[in-house]
Design a protein around this motif. Structure first.
Motif, mmCIF file in Angstrom:
data_model
loop_
_atom_site.group_PDB
_atom_site.id
_atom_site.type_symbol
_atom_site.label_atom_id
_atom_site.label_comp_id
_atom_site.label_asym_id
_atom_site.label_seq_id
_atom_site.Cartn_x
_atom_site.Cartn_y
_atom_site.Cartn_z
ATOM 1 N N SER A 1 0.841 -1.197 0.000
ATOM 2 C CA SER A 1 0.000 0.000 0.000
ATOM 3 C C SER A 1 0.878 1.249 0.000
ATOM 4 O O SER A 1 2.074 1.204 0.311
ATOM 5 C CB SER A 1 -0.929 0.006 1.216
ATOM 6 O OG SER A 1 -0.193 0.032 2.420
ATOM 7 N N TYR A 2 0.261 2.372 -0.346
ATOM 8 C CA TYR A 2 0.954 3.657 -0.419
ATOM 9 C C TYR A 2 -0.084 4.716 -0.076
ATOM 10 O O TYR A 2 -1.037 4.934 -0.809
ATOM 11 C CB TYR A 2 1.554 3.872 -1.821
ATOM 12 C CG TYR A 2 0.829 3.121 -2.914
ATOM 13 C CD1 TYR A 2 -0.162 3.731 -3.674
ATOM 14 C CD2 TYR A 2 1.100 1.781 -3.160
ATOM 15 C CE1 TYR A 2 -0.849 3.043 -4.663
ATOM 16 C CE2 TYR A 2 0.415 1.078 -4.146
ATOM 17 C CZ TYR A 2 -0.559 1.710 -4.891
ATOM 18 O OH TYR A 2 -1.240 1.023 -5.859
ATOM 19 N N ASP A 3 0.058 5.318 1.096
ATOM 20 C CA ASP A 3 -1.005 6.172 1.631
ATOM 21 C C ASP A 3 -1.012 7.584 1.068
ATOM 22 O O ASP A 3 -1.827 8.407 1.452
ATOM 23 C CB ASP A 3 -0.942 6.210 3.157
ATOM 24 C CG ASP A 3 0.352 6.812 3.691
ATOM 25 O OD1 ASP A 3 1.202 7.245 2.869
ATOM 26 O OD2 ASP A 3 0.513 6.850 4.927
ATOM 27 N N ARG A 4 -0.110 7.858 0.144
ATOM 28 C CA ARG A 4 -0.083 9.163 -0.527
ATOM 29 C C ARG A 4 0.768 9.017 -1.790
ATOM 30 O O ARG A 4 1.637 8.140 -1.873
ATOM 31 C CB ARG A 4 0.492 10.240 0.386
ATOM 32 C CG ARG A 4 1.970 10.106 0.646
ATOM 33 C CD ARG A 4 2.406 10.880 1.852
ATOM 34 N NE ARG A 4 2.015 10.184 3.061
ATOM 35 C CZ ARG A 4 1.955 10.775 4.258
ATOM 36 N NH1 ARG A 4 2.243 12.056 4.393
ATOM 37 N NH2 ARG A 4 1.603 10.079 5.315
ATOM 38 N N PRO A 5 0.547 9.874 -2.785
ATOM 39 C CA PRO A 5 1.324 9.783 -4.016
ATOM 40 C C PRO A 5 2.684 10.459 -3.881
ATOM 41 O O PRO A 5 2.914 11.547 -4.416
ATOM 42 C CB PRO A 5 0.422 10.507 -5.038
ATOM 43 C CG PRO A 5 -0.313 11.513 -4.217
ATOM 44 C CD PRO A 5 -0.553 10.858 -2.883
ATOM 45 N N HIS A 6 3.582 9.797 -3.166
ATOM 46 C CA HIS A 6 4.894 10.402 -2.905
ATOM 47 C C HIS A 6 5.932 9.300 -2.667
ATOM 48 O O HIS A 6 5.624 8.264 -2.054
ATOM 49 C CB HIS A 6 4.823 11.312 -1.674
ATOM 50 C CG HIS A 6 6.006 12.213 -1.548
ATOM 51 N ND1 HIS A 6 7.174 11.807 -0.947
ATOM 52 C CD2 HIS A 6 6.210 13.494 -1.956
ATOM 53 C CE1 HIS A 6 8.049 12.793 -0.980
ATOM 54 N NE2 HIS A 6 7.501 13.822 -1.581
ATOM 55 N N PRO A 7 7.173 9.518 -3.102
ATOM 56 C CA PRO A 7 8.226 8.517 -2.891
ATOM 57 C C PRO A 7 8.480 8.158 -1.438
ATOM 58 O O PRO A 7 9.082 7.115 -1.158
ATOM 59 C CB PRO A 7 9.461 9.182 -3.526
ATOM 60 C CG PRO A 7 8.910 10.088 -4.567
ATOM 61 C CD PRO A 7 7.640 10.634 -3.965
ATOM 62 N N MET A 8 8.046 9.005 -0.494
ATOM 63 C CA MET A 8 8.275 8.677 0.913
ATOM 64 C C MET A 8 7.590 7.386 1.324
ATOM 65 O O MET A 8 7.946 6.785 2.344
ATOM 66 C CB MET A 8 7.804 9.814 1.821
ATOM 67 C CG MET A 8 6.306 9.989 1.917
ATOM 68 S SD MET A 8 5.815 11.252 3.111
ATOM 69 C CE MET A 8 6.347 10.506 4.654
ATOM 70 N N THR A 9 6.616 6.921 0.538
ATOM 71 C CA THR A 9 5.966 5.640 0.844
ATOM 72 C C THR A 9 6.894 4.464 0.598
ATOM 73 O O THR A 9 6.591 3.342 1.007
ATOM 74 C CB THR A 9 4.708 5.456 -0.016
ATOM 75 O OG1 THR A 9 5.079 5.451 -1.414
ATOM 76 C CG2 THR A 9 3.708 6.583 0.224
ATOM 77 N N LYS A 10 7.999 4.717 -0.097
ATOM 78 C CA LYS A 10 8.982 3.680 -0.426
ATOM 79 C C LYS A 10 8.341 2.520 -1.203
ATOM 80 O O LYS A 10 8.796 1.371 -1.127
ATOM 81 C CB LYS A 10 9.690 3.165 0.828
ATOM 82 C CG LYS A 10 10.515 4.224 1.539
ATOM 83 C CD LYS A 10 11.336 3.649 2.671
ATOM 84 C CE LYS A 10 12.152 4.732 3.375
ATOM 85 N NZ LYS A 10 13.193 5.291 2.515
ATOM 86 N N SER A 11 7.290 2.827 -1.951
ATOM 87 C CA SER A 11 6.581 1.789 -2.703
ATOM 88 C C SER A 11 7.118 1.608 -4.115
ATOM 89 O O SER A 11 6.482 0.950 -4.942
ATOM 90 C CB SER A 11 5.081 2.105 -2.761
ATOM 91 O OG SER A 11 4.832 3.356 -3.384
ATOM 92 N N LEU A 12 8.281 2.181 -4.403
ATOM 93 C CA LEU A 12 8.925 1.943 -5.686
ATOM 94 C C LEU A 12 9.121 0.439 -5.853
ATOM 95 O O LEU A 12 9.650 -0.239 -4.971
ATOM 96 C CB LEU A 12 10.278 2.654 -5.725
ATOM 97 C CG LEU A 12 11.042 2.573 -7.055
ATOM 98 C CD1 LEU A 12 10.351 3.433 -8.114
ATOM 99 C CD2 LEU A 12 12.496 3.019 -6.857
ATOM 100 N N HIS A 13 8.691 -0.098 -6.981
ATOM 101 C CA HIS A 13 8.766 -1.539 -7.191
ATOM 102 C C HIS A 13 8.885 -1.835 -8.681
ATOM 103 O O HIS A 13 8.610 -0.977 -9.524
ATOM 104 C CB HIS A 13 7.519 -2.229 -6.629
ATOM 105 C CG HIS A 13 6.273 -1.862 -7.376
ATOM 106 N ND1 HIS A 13 5.654 -0.629 -7.227
ATOM 107 C CD2 HIS A 13 5.546 -2.523 -8.317
ATOM 108 C CE1 HIS A 13 4.602 -0.563 -8.020
ATOM 109 N NE2 HIS A 13 4.509 -1.699 -8.704
ATOM 110 N N GLY A 14 9.291 -3.033 -9.009
ATOM 111 C CA GLY A 14 9.413 -3.416 -10.403
ATOM 112 C C GLY A 14 9.371 -4.915 -10.557
ATOM 113 O O GLY A 14 9.438 -5.664 -9.579
#
Length: 283
Positions: A248-261
């Protein structure tokens, strides 16, 4: 009864562990050893992390967090009720919020989903940030197809299971997307949320608001490669048939660390089904 306080030093330690992506059980253990009740400790850790996130957002002018689906609490149940199927929590991380789920799909469901998708495959696209439409992008070298939510009995069953597991309204989910990656195919690291600054985002956001979570389900096990990778925290999830990774990512920002591939497939092929969840009903 008055709630116990972590205290400044312990709170800083808890936040540091969460940022590092350490095992939630290891974060809770010092509190339990000190006589805290389990739920009391879980609540205190969650409050500390949430307070840190809110402070960071306020100080940096970042977007405020949205409510997101939560499959399991830190150090929570290892088996989840999917209604028609028991699903197991194999791994869990706080930041980014990631849960590896074992047995989300049966082998028969995996095979059936592949056969439904196979005749419809086309070169995969991404969202055009300028127009909000679809575009072919060099970073995504798979082939895929999409199903309308509830398009057939199999899709409806899987979607209902996910909604129950995550306690998230069925209508807040996009339809399932099935992707096939051949040898060498990959999806370079990216975010699933829509960039609110992009001119085309108004179109996508008008159909259910921002994305807040993703579920990637593995329909087969590649011979080698094809893992889902989270570069910011040096974490990867092996593609194993029937298993899934939720994040999950609670906001549209890199601070969520949800970068994935999707790492390159080194031998064989990879099939996945992806479910994206929105903050509002998706049409």
């Amino acid at each position: 009864m008055e709630k116990r306080s972590l205290g400044p030093e312990l709170e800083r330690w808890v936040v540091a562990q969460a940022i590092a992506g350490n095992d939630p059980g290891n974060v809770l253990q010092p509190l339990l050893d000190d006589g805290w009740g389990e739920q009391e400790a879980v609540d205190a850790v969650a409050a500390a992390v949430n307070a840190y996130v809110a402070r960071t957002a306020e100080q940096s002018g970042l977007p405020m967090p949205e409510r997101v689906p939560v499959p399991t609490e830190p150090n929570g149940a290892s088996s989840l009720d999917g209604g028609d199927r028991e699903v197991h929590v194999l791994a869990s991380m706080l930041l980014p919020r990631v849960a590896v789920l074992g047995g989300l799909l049966s082998e028969e469901e995996c095979d059936a989903m592949i056969e439904l998708a196979r005749p419809k495959l086309k070169r995969s696209t991404t969202v055009d940030p300028d127009s909000g439409g679809d575009m072919v992008h060099a970073a995504r070298t798979s082939h895929g197809t999409s199903f309308v939510r509830g398009e057939n009995a199999l899709c409806a069953r899987i979607e209902a299971r996910i909604a129950r597991l995550l306690d998230w309204p069925l209508e807040h989910g996009e339809g399932l997307q099935v992707l096939n990656y051949g040898p060498g195919a990959q999806y370079e690291p990216h975010y699933d949320y829509f960039d609110p600054e992009a001119s085309g985002s108004a179109v996508t956001l008008s159909r259910g608001g921002q994305r807040v979570a993703s579920v990637v389900m593995y329909l087969n096990t590649p011979e080698r490669g094809g893992a889902t990778v989270f570069p910011d925290v040096h974490f990867e999830v092996a593609a194993v048939r029937g298993n899934a990774v939720f994040f999950s990512y609670d906001r549209p920002h890199p601070m969520t660390k949800s970068l994935h591939g999707g790492a390159p497939v080194l031998a064989g092929e990879k099939w996945i089904a992806t479910k994206w969840l929105r903050i509002a009903p998706h049409a």
